[in-house]
Each structure stands twice: as C-alpha cells, then as structure tokens.
Design a protein around this motif. Sequence first.
Motif, mmCIF file in Angstrom:
data_model
loop_
_atom_site.group_PDB
_atom_site.id
_atom_site.type_symbol
_atom_site.label_atom_id
_atom_site.label_comp_id
_atom_site.label_asym_id
_atom_site.label_seq_id
_atom_site.Cartn_x
_atom_site.Cartn_y
_atom_site.Cartn_z
ATOM 1 N N GLY A 37 1.128 112.294 104.322
ATOM 2 C CA GLY A 37 2.458 112.118 103.766
ATOM 3 C C GLY A 37 2.320 111.933 102.257
ATOM 4 O O GLY A 37 1.399 111.241 101.800
ATOM 5 N N THR A 38 3.186 112.564 101.482
ATOM 6 C CA THR A 38 3.014 112.544 100.034
ATOM 7 C C THR A 38 4.285 112.119 99.299
ATOM 8 O O THR A 38 5.400 112.330 99.771
ATOM 9 C CB THR A 38 2.625 113.941 99.496
ATOM 10 N N GLY A 39 4.083 111.548 98.125
ATOM 11 C CA GLY A 39 5.155 111.393 97.164
ATOM 12 C C GLY A 39 5.153 112.616 96.255
ATOM 13 O O GLY A 39 4.146 113.328 96.168
ATOM 14 N N LYS A 162 -16.546 108.825 114.623
ATOM 15 C CA LYS A 162 -17.280 110.038 114.254
ATOM 16 C C LYS A 162 -16.338 111.167 113.885
ATOM 17 O O LYS A 162 -16.642 111.992 113.017
ATOM 18 C CB LYS A 162 -18.180 110.465 115.420
ATOM 19 N N HIS A 163 -15.174 111.208 114.521
ATOM 20 C CA HIS A 163 -14.258 112.330 114.328
ATOM 21 C C HIS A 163 -12.986 111.996 113.556
ATOM 22 O O HIS A 163 -12.262 112.916 113.150
ATOM 23 C CB HIS A 163 -13.866 112.928 115.689
ATOM 24 N N PHE A 164 -12.685 110.714 113.337
ATOM 25 C CA PHE A 164 -11.438 110.351 112.679
ATOM 26 C C PHE A 164 -11.678 109.479 111.446
ATOM 27 O O PHE A 164 -12.508 108.577 111.462
ATOM 28 C CB PHE A 164 -10.511 109.596 113.641
ATOM 29 N N SER A 165 -10.908 109.789 110.402
ATOM 30 C CA SER A 165 -10.955 108.990 109.177
ATOM 31 C C SER A 165 -9.541 108.794 108.651
ATOM 32 O O SER A 165 -8.614 109.548 109.003
ATOM 33 C CB SER A 165 -11.796 109.700 108.098
ATOM 34 N N LEU A 166 -9.379 107.787 107.797
ATOM 35 C CA LEU A 166 -8.150 107.596 107.036
ATOM 36 C C LEU A 166 -8.401 108.081 105.611
ATOM 37 O O LEU A 166 -9.504 107.917 105.082
ATOM 38 C CB LEU A 166 -7.753 106.124 107.028
ATOM 39 N N ARG A 167 -7.389 108.683 104.998
ATOM 40 C CA ARG A 167 -7.552 109.211 103.644
ATOM 41 C C ARG A 167 -6.425 108.729 102.735
ATOM 42 O O ARG A 167 -5.255 108.725 103.130
ATOM 43 C CB ARG A 167 -7.565 110.740 103.650
ATOM 44 N N ALA A 168 -6.788 108.320 101.519
ATOM 45 C CA ALA A 168 -5.818 108.026 100.462
ATOM 46 C C ALA A 168 -6.217 108.881 99.267
ATOM 47 O O ALA A 168 -7.406 108.995 98.944
ATOM 48 C CB ALA A 168 -5.837 106.544 100.097
ATOM 49 N N GLU A 169 -5.221 109.469 98.604
ATOM 50 C CA GLU A 169 -5.547 110.464 97.583
ATOM 51 C C GLU A 169 -4.472 110.516 96.505
ATOM 52 O O GLU A 169 -3.302 110.213 96.755
ATOM 53 C CB GLU A 169 -5.664 111.833 98.262
ATOM 54 N N ALA A 198 -1.289 109.673 101.607
ATOM 55 C CA ALA A 198 -2.129 108.971 102.574
ATOM 56 C C ALA A 198 -1.951 109.645 103.926
ATOM 57 O O ALA A 198 -0.878 110.137 104.244
ATOM 58 C CB ALA A 198 -1.771 107.495 102.655
ATOM 59 N N GLY A 199 -3.044 109.673 104.712
ATOM 60 C CA GLY A 199 -2.920 110.312 106.007
ATOM 61 C C GLY A 199 -4.183 110.183 106.825
ATOM 62 O O GLY A 199 -5.016 109.318 106.584
ATOM 63 N N ILE A 200 -4.312 111.072 107.809
ATOM 64 C CA ILE A 200 -5.443 111.030 108.724
ATOM 65 C C ILE A 200 -6.244 112.317 108.635
ATOM 66 O O ILE A 200 -5.724 113.369 108.255
ATOM 67 C CB ILE A 200 -4.981 110.801 110.181
ATOM 68 N N VAL A 201 -7.525 112.214 108.985
ATOM 69 C CA VAL A 201 -8.447 113.344 108.940
ATOM 70 C C VAL A 201 -9.151 113.448 110.292
ATOM 71 O O VAL A 201 -9.622 112.448 110.835
ATOM 72 C CB VAL A 201 -9.494 113.158 107.834
#
Length: 204
Positions: A37-39, A162-169, A198-201
Amino acid sequence: MELKDSIKRAAVVVGILALISITAVAQENRSEISIQGTGFFTKDTAGNGVFQRANDTARFLLGYRYNFNRWLAAEANYGYDRNTQFYFSGTSARVQSDIQQITGSAVVKLPSFARLHPYALAGAGALVFDPTGNTGGSFAGATLETKAAFVYGVGAQYTMTKHFSLRAEYRGLVYKAPSFNLAGLNTDSWTQIAQPSAGIVFRF
C-alpha cells in the motif's frame, strides 16, 4: 567386472543427482512477489506562468524481484493511483487522471542486521496519465500522456519465515510535469512524486 561397472555407473548417477539437488537448492527462493500500500505525494511546480499542484492520494504497488546473489537483485514494478492536477495561470483548470507506473530497477542489498535486510534501488520507467473524463475533474482537450521517469529509493525487509517478509520502502519518481498535451497547461518543469509504502513479500 559387471559388478564394478554397475557400482561405477551407480556412483556417477548418484553424483549427478547430488549435483542437481545442490544446484536446485542453491537456486531456490530467488524470486519475490510483493504487494504494497502506498502514499502518493506530488511536489508543486511552476513554469511558463503556470502554477501546478496535485492532491495527495494512496493506492497500491505490485512488484517482482529476482535475486542474483546476496548483494544484487533486479526488480519490476507496476503501480496505480488516481489524483487531480490543478493548474493556475490567468484562469484555473483541473484534470483528474488515472496514473499507472511501470518501472524497472537495480537493487543493491546492504549489510543485514539479524532479520532486517536494508537495500537501495535506482532505475527508470514511465508514468501514464490518463484523464478520467469525470464531471468536475476534466478539462476540454486533455488527452492521455506518458512521461519518462527516473526512480530511486531505499527500503528494508524483515524476515518472518523462509517465504514471507514484511517490507517498508520509500520511492521517489522524478519526471516532467504532465500537461495532457495542452500548451496552456505546460509548465515545462520537473517535479517529483514521493511514494512511501509498506506491504508483504512472498519469496519462492
């Protein structure tokens, strides 16, 4: 002799299978798909006697990243947003448009801290401004316009499994402000979109 030959052939087959397995393991989990999700915050600009601004909005960003190694990756992104551009000169005008972004970037992965993996990115792409034609958000003669864009950014991923991460950018997109192919709306100026997200990977 036949027994020895069979053992040798079995050893060769086992060796080949082991090599294939090691290669497969080494290559697994290099791909990532992300949804964020982005601003969407556009910098005001002015030129040719025209002042231009846009309202702040929020939408989404989809991405695919391929990790070549622990330091370098390549990434492709698609984003969508909708906002209204406001123009002020002798008269005022506004154009509501759907905005699609298509970008490609090189990603440099920085030293990690436990489960936190920071990175920096830079690349290029396009922003497509497509007037909606909605009542109260249109201006006569405004048509679809595509602008080349330079993208840069920094971010970090936090590994959950192993397969999921959180991302902030944070991403910045630098481009020539749109005029929707109308000379009276042309500032001939560069502007920038700030896009925190911010979102999921999912890694596979």
